[in-house]
Enzyme design. Sequence first.
Site, short mmCIF file in Angstrom:
data_model
loop_
_atom_site.label_atom_id
_atom_site.label_comp_id
_atom_site.label_asym_id
_atom_site.label_seq_id
_atom_site.Cartn_x
_atom_site.Cartn_y
_atom_site.Cartn_z
CB SER A 189 -9.74 7.60 -12.84
OG SER A 189 -9.34 6.73 -11.87
CB THR A 235 -7.53 9.50 -5.41
OG1 THR A 235 -6.44 8.78 -5.38
CG2 THR A 235 -7.53 10.69 -5.96
CE LYS A 275 -8.50 6.04 -2.03
NZ LYS A 275 -7.99 4.73 -2.28
CE1 TYR A 303 -0.74 4.92 -12.66
CE2 TYR A 303 -1.76 4.23 -10.59
CZ TYR A 303 -1.78 5.13 -11.83
OH TYR A 303 -2.60 6.15 -11.97
#
Length: 294
Positions: free
Chosen positions: A25, A76, A80, A235
Amino acid sequence: MKDRADAAARDRYAVAGHPVEHSRSPFIHARFAALTGEPIDYGRLPCPLDGFAATVSAFAASTGTGLGPARGCNVTVPFKFEAVALAAQLTPRAALAQAANTLRFDAEGWQADNTDGAGLVRDITVHAGVALQGATLLLVGAGGAAAGVLGPLLETGPQRLVLANRSPDRARTLVERHAALAALHGVTLEAAALDDCGDGYDIVVNATAASLAGATVPVTARVLRPGALALDMMYGPAAQGFLRWAAAHGAHGRDGLGMLVEQAAESFWFWRGVRPPTPAVLAELRAVIEGADT
């Protein structure tokens, strides 16, 4: 003197989670800032498992060293659900999900949003070029990741969406909360167990953390029709097992990098009122990650 003044004018943001050491991020938001000219500084905010609220509250109240005030943060795993409780006001999508990945520190009270679903929808429809309207869709998992994307997926008007989870009761709870939205958009919405979730879907989205743990894909290959889109929200190395599974069964595999960039862009807009361009940032980030893996 000008550099110091410029630094003092930069609003501060961060990604809060456990862990956040490898979060991409900061890279994404630094590129957004450069492309839009928005004066921000974005860092990492590690939170102990029992200290999320205290850590984020301290960050919001801090003044920083040579920088401007803290204006917000991304949230994250695994916080959450906790993030919702910190906000004075929720956007409709955060309220429906009962989970938030974005906090904005407004003077009149913190605002919470969930941009995960918007990011996933945009990645599928724009970057992958796959239509969601009229499609059959299997969403695997019923935790915070699934809760954040279910509403926006329903709003695109798929023909049928099945939410499959190891605990069907948890999936049913999420389905019941979204039943009115599904009816509004004419979507058949169902809950199912992982071993009894049907077959031949156009799109399969893995919203579980199985890839992080190196576990096998939690559903059988029969869920994939030939040429289906199979997307893992993870990912990098974590997604490779899922991508190999998808390719071995005739599906088009996709990792969660595009979703990551697009949800970040949605957060950036929530904070700054400016929507950053994403294709170049996604291409840059993918090159960085693939270069690191070689």
